[in-house]
Design an enzyme around this catalytic site. Structure first.
Site, PDB file in Angstrom:
ATOM      1  CB  CYS A 136      -0.802   0.235   0.823  1.00  0.00           C
ATOM      2  SG  CYS A 136      -2.138   1.237   1.131  1.00  0.00           S
ATOM      3  CB  CYS A 139      -0.772   2.523   3.831  1.00  0.00           C
ATOM      4  SG  CYS A 139      -2.324   2.094   3.491  1.00  0.00           S
ATOM      5  CG  ASP A 140       3.275   1.449   4.365  1.00  0.00           C
ATOM      6  OD1 ASP A 140       2.027   1.402   5.638  1.00  0.00           O
ATOM      7  OD2 ASP A 140       3.170   0.477   3.537  1.00  0.00           O
TER       8      ASP A 140
END
Ligand code: NAP
Length: 307
Positions: A136, A139-140
């Site tokens: 992701c 997300c990261d």
């Protein structure tokens, strides 16, 4: 006596949310289950949803929140429980949905369990998950500011991830197993306009290296057989999705890739069980097709209940 719902909806991605909205408006006594805290399914991991009509440039999270708020305004919200099994009572045909905590019964079920990311299954992938290996980018990605990352895959998700990471990272390699991307043309144009992106064509990942953190990715050119090591701090794997249908094996018919066999009306091989969204066999898996699936599945539920 155990309550028998008209409908149980499994999953709160765009298909499940749309089904919930249509079900509540149709006056169906509905239970809605999802295993996560935040409704939205895969789109919550999408930086930008650029092709949902009327919402240009909206982030996946914003779109998911707007959809879930719409359902909540109509008086329905998902109950957070992880579904363990779905079956039908042999005598009555009533569907039985079991979670870790409860057992629920309904006349009909909509399967909107979506799909999850596919893994590469190479050495280092599981060992370094969360230590540089991610599925992701939105997300990261922020952890890799001014660092070097590898994106694996050639579909819409891989290309969107690479464009997103190119804004944050010093350098982004895109490793794709062919010499042509599968992603939409407009996304490809955005990718090729990024000066810090380097394409590694015709190549597959052999291993991800590192002990406590990713340090490099070993790739092999499938045409020449040559291997090379790409020094990198992060690896974002975006090689497609697999449907969340493990628990449905033996209950409804699945195709060879594990998708629930169902057409536009969502009708599956099990009477009173309907499929909507990424979980079903279909040509185009998008938010716009998922939400229309949710609506169609509820129309099929109504037809089934009034038969
Ligand atoms: P996808 O379209 O299935 O693409 C997967 C990519 O990974 C393909 O390029 C594939 O290569 C490659 N791949 C598959 N298995 C591999 C393996 N074992 N090793 C190396 N490479 C592998 O999947 P996705 O990009 O995750 O998208 C999922 C669905 O969501 C799609 O239907 C997509 O259209 C949709 N989506 C749409 C949008 C949008 O419209 N903006 C955004 C995100 C997602 P090949 O090309 O050689 O098969």
């Amino acid at each position: 006596m155990t309550e028998i719902y008209d409908l149980i909806i499994l999953g709160a991605g765009p298909a499940g949310i749309s089904a919930a909205i249509y079900a509540v408006r149709a006056g169906l006594n509905t239970l809605w289950l999802d295993k996560t805290f935040a409704a939205g399914g895969q789109i919550v991991n999408t930086y930008e949803v650029d092709n949902y009509p009327g919402m240009p440039g909206m982030s996946g999270m914003e779109l998911a929140e707007a959809m879930a708020a719409h359902a909540e305004k109509l008086g329905i919200a998902p109950v957070r429980e992880n579904v363990r099994s779905v079956e039908a009572d042999g005598d009555t045909g009533v569907k039985i949905v079991r979670t870790k905590k409860n057992e629920y019964r309904a006349k009909t079920v909509i399967l909107a369990l979506g799909a999850a990311h596919r893994t590469l299954d190479v050495p280092g992938e599981s060992e370094l998950a969360g230590m540089g290996v991610s599925y992701c980018a939105t997300c990261d990605g922020a952890f890799f500011k001014d660092r070097t990352c590898v994106v694996v895959g050639g579909g819409n998700v891989a290309v969107e991830d690479a464009v997103f990471l190119a804004r944050i990272c010093k350098k982004v390699y895109v490793v794709h197993r062919r010499d042509r991307l599968r992603a939409d043309g407009i996304l490809q144009e955005r990718l090729f306009a990024c000066e810090n992106v380097e394409m590694i064509w015709d190549s597959v990942v052999l291993a991800i290296e590192g002990t406590e953190q990713v340090t490099a990715v070993q790739v092999r050119n499938v045409k020449s057989g040559e291997t090379q090591t790409l020094e990198a701090d992060g690896v974002f794997i975006a090689v497609g999705i697999v449907p969340n249908t493990k628990l449905l094996e033996g209950f409804v018919r699945l195709d060879e890739n594990g998708y629930v066999i169902a057409g536009e009306e969502g009708i599956t091989s099990a009477p009173g069980v309907f499929a909507a969204g990424d979980i079903r066999t279909k040509a185009l898996r998008q938010v716009v097709t998922a939400v229309s699936d949710g609506a169609n599945a509820v129309a099929s539920v109504q037809k089934y209940l009034s038969r």
